[in-house]
Design a protein around this motif. Structure first.
Motif, PDB file in Angstrom:
ATOM      1  N   VAL A  60       0.831  -1.206   0.000  1.00 31.87           N
ATOM      2  CA  VAL A  60       0.000   0.000   0.000  1.00 31.87           C
ATOM      3  C   VAL A  60       0.862   1.250   0.000  1.00 31.87           C
ATOM      4  O   VAL A  60       0.627   2.201  -0.745  1.00 31.87           O
ATOM      5  CB  VAL A  60      -0.939   0.010   1.225  1.00 31.87           C
ATOM      6  N   SER A  61       1.894   1.250   0.829  1.00 28.08           N
ATOM      7  CA  SER A  61       2.653   2.481   1.057  1.00 28.08           C
ATOM      8  C   SER A  61       3.884   2.634   0.184  1.00 28.08           C
ATOM      9  O   SER A  61       4.526   3.685   0.221  1.00 28.08           O
ATOM     10  CB  SER A  61       3.066   2.564   2.531  1.00 28.08           C
ATOM     11  N   CYS A  62       4.210   1.626  -0.640  1.00 29.64           N
ATOM     12  CA  CYS A  62       5.393   1.756  -1.497  1.00 29.64           C
ATOM     13  C   CYS A  62       5.241   2.934  -2.453  1.00 29.64           C
ATOM     14  O   CYS A  62       6.228   3.579  -2.830  1.00 29.64           O
ATOM     15  CB  CYS A  62       5.636   0.470  -2.276  1.00 29.64           C
ATOM     16  N   ALA A  63       4.002   3.214  -2.846  1.00 27.90           N
ATOM     17  CA  ALA A  63       3.761   4.358  -3.723  1.00 27.90           C
ATOM     18  C   ALA A  63       4.221   5.655  -3.062  1.00 27.90           C
ATOM     19  O   ALA A  63       4.605   6.614  -3.749  1.00 27.90           O
ATOM     20  CB  ALA A  63       2.279   4.452  -4.078  1.00 27.90           C
ATOM     21  N   LEU A  64       4.197   5.681  -1.747  1.00 26.47           N
ATOM     22  CA  LEU A  64       4.558   6.897  -1.035  1.00 26.47           C
ATOM     23  C   LEU A  64       6.060   7.157  -1.093  1.00 26.47           C
ATOM     24  O   LEU A  64       6.493   8.310  -1.082  1.00 26.47           O
ATOM     25  CB  LEU A  64       4.081   6.816   0.418  1.00 26.47           C
ATOM     26  N   LEU A  65       6.866   6.088  -1.140  1.00 21.11           N
ATOM     27  CA  LEU A  65       8.301   6.277  -1.342  1.00 21.11           C
ATOM     28  C   LEU A  65       8.552   6.851  -2.731  1.00 21.11           C
ATOM     29  O   LEU A  65       9.395   7.747  -2.913  1.00 21.11           O
ATOM     30  CB  LEU A  65       9.046   4.948  -1.174  1.00 21.11           C
ATOM     31  N   GLY A  66       7.822   6.341  -3.720  1.00 26.33           N
ATOM     32  CA  GLY A  66       7.898   6.918  -5.059  1.00 26.33           C
ATOM     33  C   GLY A  66       7.465   8.361  -5.055  1.00 26.33           C
ATOM     34  O   GLY A  66       8.050   9.212  -5.747  1.00 26.33           O
TER      35      GLY A  66
END
Length: 470
Positions: A60-66
């Motif tokens: 879910v949160s990997c997009a936030l690192l991007g």
């Protein structure tokens, strides 16, 4: 009236500014859509890829690192290539991410596509408020800056609505087959493709930022844009911009450093706003609300419906912010929002902290009035966030930095925001599993209480000031 026709009256000037600001804010729509579309697919993803709670949280949160990466590089790209080209790049990334997320074969390639979408989200989170702040007249800037947050919450709402109807069409579950016998959760991601393409088309139609044009020595083009935006004699305004824009060299991140070393105080304030906006836990509501409400006994269908209702609440309160931000100012709205969030989050912490645990599922149960209190408190929390920290932070990030450092400072502040978002989103599933909802909401309550003092002591009012006065 096309996007490039000159305005001939104040009314037409205003209409033109609203039109181009709305086109830029479509990036905010995709920002909201992309980050919320995962909501209805979380449980299905977990089962499809046989992922544990930690892996699900990362998916879910990997997009936030991007997003942090996209935000960090967006400022330099915008200063070198222009605001519009940055929007076009983001549009391409949004489109590729939507396609790839829906065809993912494993959790790892899904993470890759989501991270690419995150880069696009990060770029949009920087470029939209910067562009709107740079084209909007001072007396409209607060309301037009709020369009970014309105677009975000509308994007969230449409994503949740699409999730609800797709799941409904698949028999009430995101795991079930939908059109062409393809799982419903995959279609949830593919619904992002049309607005992603539309964003790129709009970016090709609107004019470049006059402040960017002046920084590139393209004063004649800047004058044409200013005439469309402001009308009348724009020479004085053009000179003001010229005096405040650094034209001798390209802006650098070193511009954010003070003479004594370390970041300028205003950059720290921008980062503080960004971090606190996330640490109050708002995205737990929008990323995990369907999981949250299922954990306390609601069916999957009803949980998705509740998230849609929450999305409507968010839109209404953002409209309130747009109507009041240039009347009451930024600081009063932030203070009221901080106090309201502290109270409502505190109520959620108490309710969930004292909820009995279902021995069969290990989840808290909220029978009778407890469930009603939790539902009301959650939506009131969204109300207080929606007219304050949601839109006002984006308005302030577009305003508080001077022309010389705006793009670079906005990039750093937005990157900090996404890292904070990543921390909150990644830690929520383990917090839910090992410590319970009461502890999680207790942490968010603490952050909301801190935000009261941060606003009181560090935020200055920017209502009615020209960017050149910052």
């Amino acid at each position: 009236m096309t996007l490039r026709e000159p305005a001939i009256s104040n009314k037409q000037n205003t209409s033109f500014v609203i039109l181009i600001a709305s086109a830029a804010a479509l990036g905010g729509f995709l920002f909201g859509f992309d980050t919320a579309v995962i909501n209805g697919a979380v449980a299905a993803l977990s089962k499809a890829f046989n992922a544990n709670s930690v892996m699900t949280g990362f998916a879910v949160s990997c997009a936030l690192l991007g997003s942090a990466l996209g935000a960090f590089v967006a400022g330099s790209i915008a200063d070198r290539q222009g605001r519009l080209k940055t929007m076009i790049i983001a549009s391409i990334f949004f489109t590729l991410s939507a396609i790839g997320s829906g065809i993912a074969f494993t959790i790892w390639d899904f993470i890759l596509w989501r991270a690419l979408g995150g880069v696009a989200v990060g770029m949009a989170s920087v470029i939209a408020p910067a562009y709107i702040a740079e084209v909007a007249p001072a007396h409209l800037r607060g309301r037009l800056g709020s369009l970014q947050q309105l677009a975000i919450v509308v994007g969230i709402f449409i994503a949740l609505l699409c999730n609800y109807f797709i799941a409904l069409g698949a028999g009430g579950s995101a795991e079930a087959p939908f059109w062409f016998a393809i799982s419903a959760w995959r279609w949830m991601f593919w619904t992002e493709i049309p607005p992603a393409i539309l964003y790129g088309i709009f970016a090709l139609k609107i004019p470049e930022s006059p402040r960017y044009l002046v920084a590139q020595g393209r004063r004649k083009e800047a004058a044409i844009v200013l005439e469309k935006v402001l009308g009348g004699d724009i020479q004085a305004k053009l000179e003001d911009i010229h005096r405040t824009v650094l034209t001798e060299r390209k802006p650098q991140f070193s511009d954010l450093l003070s003479r004594r070393g370390g970041l300028l105080p205003i950059v720290w304030i921008g980062m503080g706003l960004s971090i606190l906006q996330q640490f109050v836990g708002i995205n737990v509501i929008f990323y995990y609300s369907s999981v949250l409400w299922r954990a306390v006994g609601f069916s999957e269908r009803n949980s998705l419906l509740i998230t849609v209702i929450t999305g409507v609440v968010n839109i209404v309160t953002t409209l309130i912010a747009i109507a009041t931000v240039d009347k009451f100012g930024r600081k009063p709205l932030l203070l009221i929002g901080s106090i309201g969030m502290t109270v409502t989050l505190g109520a959620l912490a108490v309710v969930f902290g004292n909820a009995p645990i279902d021995p069969a599922t290990g989840n808290p149960t909220l029978p009778g009035t407890s469930g009603i209190i939790a539902l009301l408190a959650a939506n009131l929390y969204v109300v207080f966030f929606g007219f304050s920290w949601g839109p006002i932070v984006w308005v302030l990030l577009g305003e508080i930095f001077n022309n010389r450092i705006r793009a670079a400072a906005l990039s750093l502040a937005a990157a900090a925001q996404w890292i904070a978002n990543f921390i909150v989103s990644t830690t929520f599933p383990p917090l839910l599993q090992y410590f319970g909802l009461g502890s999680a909401y207790g942490l968010y309550t603490t952050a909301a209480a801190i935000s009261i003092f941060f606003v009181a002591f560090f935020i200055r009012e920017t209502k009615g000031k020209e960017l050149e006065e910052m």
